[in-house]
Design a protein around this motif. Structure first.
Motif, PDB file in Angstrom:
ATOM      1  N   ARG A  73     106.533  69.814 -18.637  1.00  0.00           N
ATOM      2  CA  ARG A  73     106.897  71.164 -19.085  1.00  0.00           C
ATOM      3  C   ARG A  73     105.658  71.947 -19.493  1.00  0.00           C
ATOM      4  NH1 ARG A  73     107.494  73.892 -23.691  1.00  0.00           N
ATOM      5  NH2 ARG A  73     106.873  72.080 -24.911  1.00  0.00           N
ATOM      6  N   TYR A  74     105.586  73.180 -19.021  1.00  0.00           N
ATOM      7  CA  TYR A  74     104.527  74.090 -19.463  1.00  0.00           C
ATOM      8  C   TYR A  74     105.233  75.370 -19.915  1.00  0.00           C
ATOM      9  CZ  TYR A  74      99.974  76.338 -19.727  1.00  0.00           C
ATOM     10  OH  TYR A  74      98.833  76.971 -20.184  1.00  0.00           O
ATOM     11  N   VAL A  75     105.481  75.482 -21.229  1.00  0.00           N
ATOM     12  CA  VAL A  75     106.236  76.575 -21.847  1.00  0.00           C
ATOM     13  C   VAL A  75     107.647  76.610 -21.254  1.00  0.00           C
ATOM     14  CG1 VAL A  75     106.250  78.979 -22.558  1.00  0.00           C
ATOM     15  CG2 VAL A  75     104.069  77.822 -22.192  1.00  0.00           C
ATOM     16  N   ASP A  76     107.907  77.505 -20.273  1.00  0.00           N
ATOM     17  CA  ASP A  76     109.240  77.588 -19.697  1.00  0.00           C
ATOM     18  C   ASP A  76     109.280  77.155 -18.231  1.00  0.00           C
ATOM     19  OD1 ASP A  76     107.793  79.685 -18.741  1.00  0.00           O
ATOM     20  OD2 ASP A  76     109.258  81.244 -19.223  1.00  0.00           O
ATOM     21  N   ASP A  77     108.152  76.649 -17.708  1.00  0.00           N
ATOM     22  CA  ASP A  77     108.103  76.119 -16.335  1.00  0.00           C
ATOM     23  C   ASP A  77     108.182  74.609 -16.388  1.00  0.00           C
ATOM     24  OD1 ASP A  77     107.890  78.466 -14.778  1.00  0.00           O
ATOM     25  OD2 ASP A  77     105.805  78.687 -15.414  1.00  0.00           O
ATOM     26  N   MET A  78     108.985  74.019 -15.502  1.00  0.00           N
ATOM     27  CA  MET A  78     109.154  72.570 -15.505  1.00  0.00           C
ATOM     28  C   MET A  78     109.045  72.005 -14.096  1.00  0.00           C
ATOM     29  SD  MET A  78     112.402  72.041 -18.043  1.00  0.00           S
ATOM     30  CE  MET A  78     112.514  72.936 -19.592  1.00  0.00           C
ATOM     31  N   LEU A  79     108.425  70.841 -14.006  1.00  0.00           N
ATOM     32  CA  LEU A  79     108.422  70.049 -12.781  1.00  0.00           C
ATOM     33  C   LEU A  79     109.131  68.734 -13.073  1.00  0.00           C
ATOM     34  CD1 LEU A  79     104.756  70.464 -11.426  1.00  0.00           C
ATOM     35  CD2 LEU A  79     106.811  71.614 -10.614  1.00  0.00           C
ATOM     36  N   LEU A  84     102.633  78.294 -12.409  1.00  0.00           N
ATOM     37  CA  LEU A  84     101.530  78.978 -13.105  1.00  0.00           C
ATOM     38  C   LEU A  84     100.675  79.790 -12.147  1.00  0.00           C
ATOM     39  CD1 LEU A  84     100.388  76.110 -15.505  1.00  0.00           C
ATOM     40  CD2 LEU A  84     102.155  77.851 -15.858  1.00  0.00           C
ATOM     41  N   GLY A  85     101.303  80.366 -11.149  1.00  0.00           N
ATOM     42  CA  GLY A  85     100.568  81.162 -10.171  1.00  0.00           C
ATOM     43  C   GLY A  85      99.840  80.350  -9.125  1.00  0.00           C
ATOM     44  N   ILE A  86     100.026  79.024  -9.158  1.00  0.00           N
ATOM     45  CA  ILE A  86      99.370  78.135  -8.196  1.00  0.00           C
ATOM     46  C   ILE A  86     100.372  77.777  -7.098  1.00  0.00           C
ATOM     47  CG2 ILE A  86      98.187  75.935  -7.855  1.00  0.00           C
ATOM     48  CD1 ILE A  86      97.532  76.016 -10.869  1.00  0.00           C
ATOM     49  N   LYS A  87     100.055  78.105  -5.891  1.00  0.00           N
ATOM     50  CA  LYS A  87     100.932  77.810  -4.758  1.00  0.00           C
ATOM     51  C   LYS A  87     100.822  76.333  -4.400  1.00  0.00           C
ATOM     52  CE  LYS A  87     101.987  79.308  -0.038  1.00  0.00           C
ATOM     53  NZ  LYS A  87     101.560  80.199   1.074  1.00  0.00           N
ATOM     54  N   GLU A  90      95.246  81.509  -3.691  1.00  0.00           N
ATOM     55  CA  GLU A  90      94.782  82.543  -2.772  1.00  0.00           C
ATOM     56  C   GLU A  90      95.253  83.934  -3.205  1.00  0.00           C
ATOM     57  OE1 GLU A  90      95.097  83.684   1.997  1.00  0.00           O
ATOM     58  OE2 GLU A  90      96.045  81.878   1.210  1.00  0.00           O
ATOM     59  N   SER A  91      96.534  84.061  -3.552  1.00  0.00           N
ATOM     60  CA  SER A  91      97.060  85.373  -3.952  1.00  0.00           C
ATOM     61  C   SER A  91      96.371  85.875  -5.213  1.00  0.00           C
ATOM     62  CB  SER A  91      98.568  85.290  -4.178  1.00  0.00           C
ATOM     63  OG  SER A  91      99.225  84.928  -2.990  1.00  0.00           O
ATOM     64  N   TYR A  92      96.177  84.980  -6.181  1.00  0.00           N
ATOM     65  CA  TYR A  92      95.518  85.374  -7.423  1.00  0.00           C
ATOM     66  C   TYR A  92      94.087  85.850  -7.158  1.00  0.00           C
ATOM     67  CZ  TYR A  92      93.103  84.879 -11.889  1.00  0.00           C
ATOM     68  OH  TYR A  92      92.326  85.101 -12.997  1.00  0.00           O
ATOM     69  N   ILE A  93      93.369  85.085  -6.331  1.00  0.00           N
ATOM     70  CA  ILE A  93      91.975  85.444  -6.050  1.00  0.00           C
ATOM     71  C   ILE A  93      91.901  86.770  -5.297  1.00  0.00           C
ATOM     72  CG2 ILE A  93      89.937  84.733  -4.722  1.00  0.00           C
ATOM     73  CD1 ILE A  93      90.661  81.840  -5.451  1.00  0.00           C
ATOM     74  N   GLU A  94      92.847  87.010  -4.383  1.00  0.00           N
ATOM     75  CA  GLU A  94      92.859  88.286  -3.672  1.00  0.00           C
ATOM     76  C   GLU A  94      93.086  89.449  -4.642  1.00  0.00           C
ATOM     77  OE1 GLU A  94      95.816  87.833  -0.683  1.00  0.00           O
ATOM     78  OE2 GLU A  94      94.472  86.806   0.726  1.00  0.00           O
ATOM     79  N   CYS A 140      91.972  76.051 -12.973  1.00  0.00           N
ATOM     80  CA  CYS A 140      93.253  75.625 -12.400  1.00  0.00           C
ATOM     81  C   CYS A 140      93.109  74.815 -11.118  1.00  0.00           C
ATOM     82  CB  CYS A 140      94.132  76.837 -12.129  1.00  0.00           C
ATOM     83  SG  CYS A 140      94.756  77.611 -13.641  1.00  0.00           S
ATOM     84  N   THR A 141      92.335  75.307 -10.168  1.00  0.00           N
ATOM     85  CA  THR A 141      92.338  74.660  -8.855  1.00  0.00           C
ATOM     86  C   THR A 141      91.198  75.170  -8.004  1.00  0.00           C
ATOM     87  OG1 THR A 141      93.643  74.216  -6.876  1.00  0.00           O
ATOM     88  CG2 THR A 141      93.885  76.380  -7.835  1.00  0.00           C
ATOM     89  N   ARG A 142      90.900  74.449  -6.960  1.00  0.00           N
ATOM     90  CA  ARG A 142      90.013  74.923  -5.905  1.00  0.00           C
ATOM     91  C   ARG A 142      90.890  75.260  -4.713  1.00  0.00           C
ATOM     92  NH1 ARG A 142      86.064  70.366  -4.507  1.00  0.00           N
ATOM     93  NH2 ARG A 142      85.765  71.744  -2.740  1.00  0.00           N
TER      94      ARG A 142
END
Length: 813
Positions: free
Chosen positions: A107-113, A145-148, A163-167, A224-226
């Motif tokens: 859980r990350y706040v209100d997002d869950m896996l 968290l904005g990570i695809k 990719e979307s965030y970086i764009e 977050c990621t590469r």
């Protein structure tokens, strides 16, 4: 973020289900423990009760207790449903079932896996969650968290992309139309506080530049990621890598620590951070970096164990032998007693066997990129600049047929000594002697340290005029001197042999085993068309460093070498270039003493006299075959080398045969169910036997059949008993005359034969300004790499030094 990446890596390696949920208005679910009052909202004031306030019964957004109360409410729910939270991360919950199955909820706040083996169990948990909280079922995880999240379960791959965030970041800072480069920071670039504005006018101008906002936006992507990372899963193992630079910060002279942790084949945790103190030596800087990396790996180890994953050993890799020794040696001495005591904690960790600290070669230390600027693989640089990628198949071995026996020769640091149950590798003790095995190790130990010096000067930095002092000598002198310093006095002295024949290095080591000399001569001949007494040591050392390092592999382009040519042509055309095919040069147009162009006429050519004067190898013969794959072993290898007789020497006629079967790795090169094959004898066919013959005569045909017999025998040996040359559907025999005709090589030569001790390669320049010669007659070696390198030298010479330096900055070398 490390927890998310670890859980996703675990799901990929174990082929687990990964589902995603979103909690609606999460903070409203919290139960308050204190009495909290709030002013009444506008529009809710009752007449006569203007001074009344509201008492909160539930948590609200904006309340400082809201996040904590939401966590406690959710934590209570999970505990009541049989889950336990990990001590490593209190937002990760695990439930183990009696049948060995498990469910992990992150859980990350209100997002869950939700991760698990059984979709039914996962759906049951979803149902229970929905009874207590307002939930939105998002199905298989696609983004968090904005990570695809992109997953290929068949291939066991997972990609994380922003990719979307970086764009959006690029658009926000008006960089969306900027030209991309191959590296984030070039090697010579240093930032300093001295570059800050000093005058009031400059400071006012700087206030208009959103520098801090841009850095902050990039830091989120960094943490977050590469975007280009792929979790290519081979086995679920946690490994750590650590590195540091030395006094890289030009303001404080502090060093930078870096670590990178990999799990299930991908990076899950990393950090690049300035050290808190000034290190007085590279050993001290590396020692501090090891301690910081150790803390992170121990946390990951504990986290994985709580998830039910254990491995036999946990390894942290470092490329500093002296720092490893300092970490394992508890004795204090004058060189280490000043180091803060907290960094010596690593010794207790190693003594307790919680981790193992091992040496890794600098070239294979993937944390290097976190502490210093690095160059990318040269081939990848070219493809990046051209904007074209070439899919390749990886392989690491070829079959060899020698008088001593047949074996599978692999690249890598230790494979030369092993035996495979299916294919006997070149076990030197079996095919030669124990002394040969010892001499091979002695050779590698002597020449691999020289590789840093051999690779310190990139070929792309060379040009054919005095500008080379700026693009090569000045730019790369520090790295060259550093490599000499790392080698020590004895190693630096040995490096002076790089411009001498490789046989001198072999002789200085007193290698006496005949097999060793034969094998070294074979490798030299395949690379440059000459034996070790004519092979430049720098070339041989460079090759050894590439072939015999840990984890190395070879690549074959899918769709064949034509795919490489097509990609280069497309890349050339993208930047406004043009390439002409079947365009022979008739006249070089000269105006005012300068070459300004060429006049072309199909079917005619001009061969410069200088090429005729260059010492050259003999010619060679080819077989091009197409045959049915039925009855042929499915485990057929792509490359084969046949040596008939060591005593005659590898550079003698009718002795060494090379065979390539590219359809093994790229089946589309042949029709379905077929193979294509190319066999040839390199640089050993005397042109004099063929000179003056008419290709249409019986004499020519008879000589062609006789001289190609050795090729046919080698093919039968390599392909196996299922091969019948009478049934080949395609048979093309190439002779020295064929080579002379189609490739327009003088006397059908295989290439130049300039021996390191007896001559130098001609310069690229000609008597006419702006007219240059390219090809392997102007650069050491034989074939495509040397032609490409010579072309780069000439291209560099045609542009200004500033443009050349701009190119080196763009590709990051």
């Amino acid at each position: 973020m490390s927890s998310i990446r670890v859980v996703l890596g675990m799901a990929t390696s174990m082929n687990l289900e990964v589902e995603q949920l979103d909690v609606k208005t999460a903070f409203l679910h919290g139960d308050l423990e204190e009495e909290i009052y709030m002013e009444k909202p506008e529009g809710f004031v009752e007449k006569g009760k203007e001074k009344f306030v509201c008492k909160l019964k539930k948590s609200l957004y904006g309340l400082k207790q809201a996040p904590r109360q939401w966590y406690k409410k959710f934590d209570s729910f999970m505990m009541n449903n049989g889950f336990s939270k990990t001590t490593s991360d209190h937002c990760v919950f695990v439930k183990n079932f009696s049948d060995g199955k498990f469910i992990i909820l992150l859980r990350y706040v209100d997002d869950m896996l939700i991760v698990g083996q059984d979709s039914t169990m996962i759906n049951t948990l979803k149902l229970e969650l929905s009874k207590s909280f307002a939930m939105k079922d998002l199905g298989p995880a696609k983004q968090i968290l904005g990570i695809k999240i992109v997953r290929d379960r068949k291939e066991e791959l997972i990609w994380l992309s922003q990719e979307s965030y970086i764009e959006k970041v690029l658009e926000r800072f008006n960089m969306n139309k900027a030209k991309p480069v191959g590296c984030p920071l070039v090697g010579h670039f240093k930032l300093s506080s001295n570059q800050c504005p000093t005058s009031e006018k400059d400071k006012e101008e700087m206030l208009k530049v959103p520098y801090a906002s841009a850095v902050g936006s990039l830091m989120y992507a960094m943490v977050c990621t590469r975007p280009d990372i792929a979790h290519a899963v081979g086995m679920s193992m946690l490994d750590g890598f650590t590195d540091s630079d030395m006094a890289g910060d030009v303001d404080s002279w502090k060093s930078t620590s870096g670590y990178l942790m990999t799990f299930a084949g991908g990076a899950v945790a990393w950090q690049s951070k300035l050290q808190k103190c000034v290190a007085l030596s590279t050993t001290e800087a590396e020692f501090i970096a090891i301690t910081e990396a150790c803390k992170e790996e121990l946390w990951l180890k504990k986290f994985l164990q709580e998830l039910g994953l254990k491995q036999e050993k946990y390894v942290l890799y470092c490329d500093s032998q002296s720092a490893i020794h300092l970490s394992k040696n508890s004795t204090f001495h004058s060189r280490s007693k000043h180091i803060d005591v907290r960094y010596h904690w690593i010794r207790d960790v190693l003594d307790s066997k919680l981790l193992q600290l091992e040496k890794v070669h600098t070239d294979d230390n993937i944390s290097d990129m976190l502490t210093k600027t690095l160059s990318r693989d040269k081939h990848l640089k070219c493809r990046t600049l051209a904007g074209e990628s070439i899919p390749c198949a990886n392989y690491d071995s070829w079959m060899v047929y020698l008088p001593e026996g047949d074996f599978l020769s692999r690249i890598g640091p230790t494979e030369f000594f092993k035996v495979d149950t299916q294919y006997p590798l070149l076990d030197l003790e079996k095919y030669a002697s124990l002394d040969a095995a010892r001499e091979w190790r002695k050779l590698l130990d002597a020449i691999l340290p020289m590789s840093a010096a051999a690779m310190a000067l990139p070929p792309l930095s060379i040009r054919g005029d005095w500008g080379v002092l700026s693009t090569a000598a000045t730019r790369y002198a520090p790295s060259l001197l550093k490599s000499f310093a790392q080698m020590g006095p004895q190693g630096a002295l040995s490096a002076t042999k790089l411009l001498r024949p490789f046989s001198e290095i072999v002789d200085s080591l007193e290698l006496k085993e005949p097999f060793m000399q034969n094998w070294i001569d074979l490798l030299a001949f395949l690379l440059a068309g000459v034996t070790s007494n004519g092979m430049l040591s720098a070339e041989m050392v460079y090759m050894f460093a590439e072939w015999y390092k840990p984890g190395c592999s070879l690549e074959y382009p899918i769709h064949g070498t034509g795919a490489v040519v097509d990609a280069l042509v497309r890349g050339l055309q993208k930047i406004g270039g043009r390439i002409s095919f079947k365009s022979h040069v008739e006249i070089i147009v000269v105006e005012n003493g300068r070459a300004v162009g060429v006049k072309l006429r199909s079917g005619q050519e001009v061969i410069p006299n200088r090429i005729k004067m260059t010492p050259q190898c003999e010619s060679f013969m080819h077989l091009h075959l197409g045959f049915d794959a039925e009855g042929i072993s499915e485990d057929l290898k792509i490359h084969h080398i046949v040596v008939n007789d060591w005593e005659r020497g590898v550079d003698t006629d009718q002795n060494v045969v090379l065979i390539s079967i590219p359809s093994v790795l790229s089946p589309d090169l042949a029709p379905p169910g077929k193979h294509v094959l190319h066999a040839y004898m390199p640089g050993t066919k005397p042109f004099g036997l063929w000179e003056g013959l008419d290709r249409k005569t019986a004499e020519y045909k008879e000589l062609e059949a006789k001289r190609s017999e050795v090729l046919w025998r080698a093919v039968e040996c390599a392909v196996g008993p299922g091969f019948d040359h009478e049934k080949c559907e395609v048979k093309l025999v190439g002779t020295p005359l064929t080579h002379q005709r189609f490739l327009r090589r003088n006397r059908g030569t295989y290439g130049p034969a300039i021996q390191a001790s007896k001559g130098t390669f001609p310069r690229h320049s000609t008597p006419f300004p702006q007219l240059y010669c390219c090809g392997d007659s102007t650069f050491p070696g034989i074939g495509v790499p040397e032609v490409a390198a010579s072309g780069a030298v000439v291209a560099n010479s045609l542009v200004s030094v500033s443009q050349h330096l701009e190119l080196l900055d763009a590709v990051g070398i």
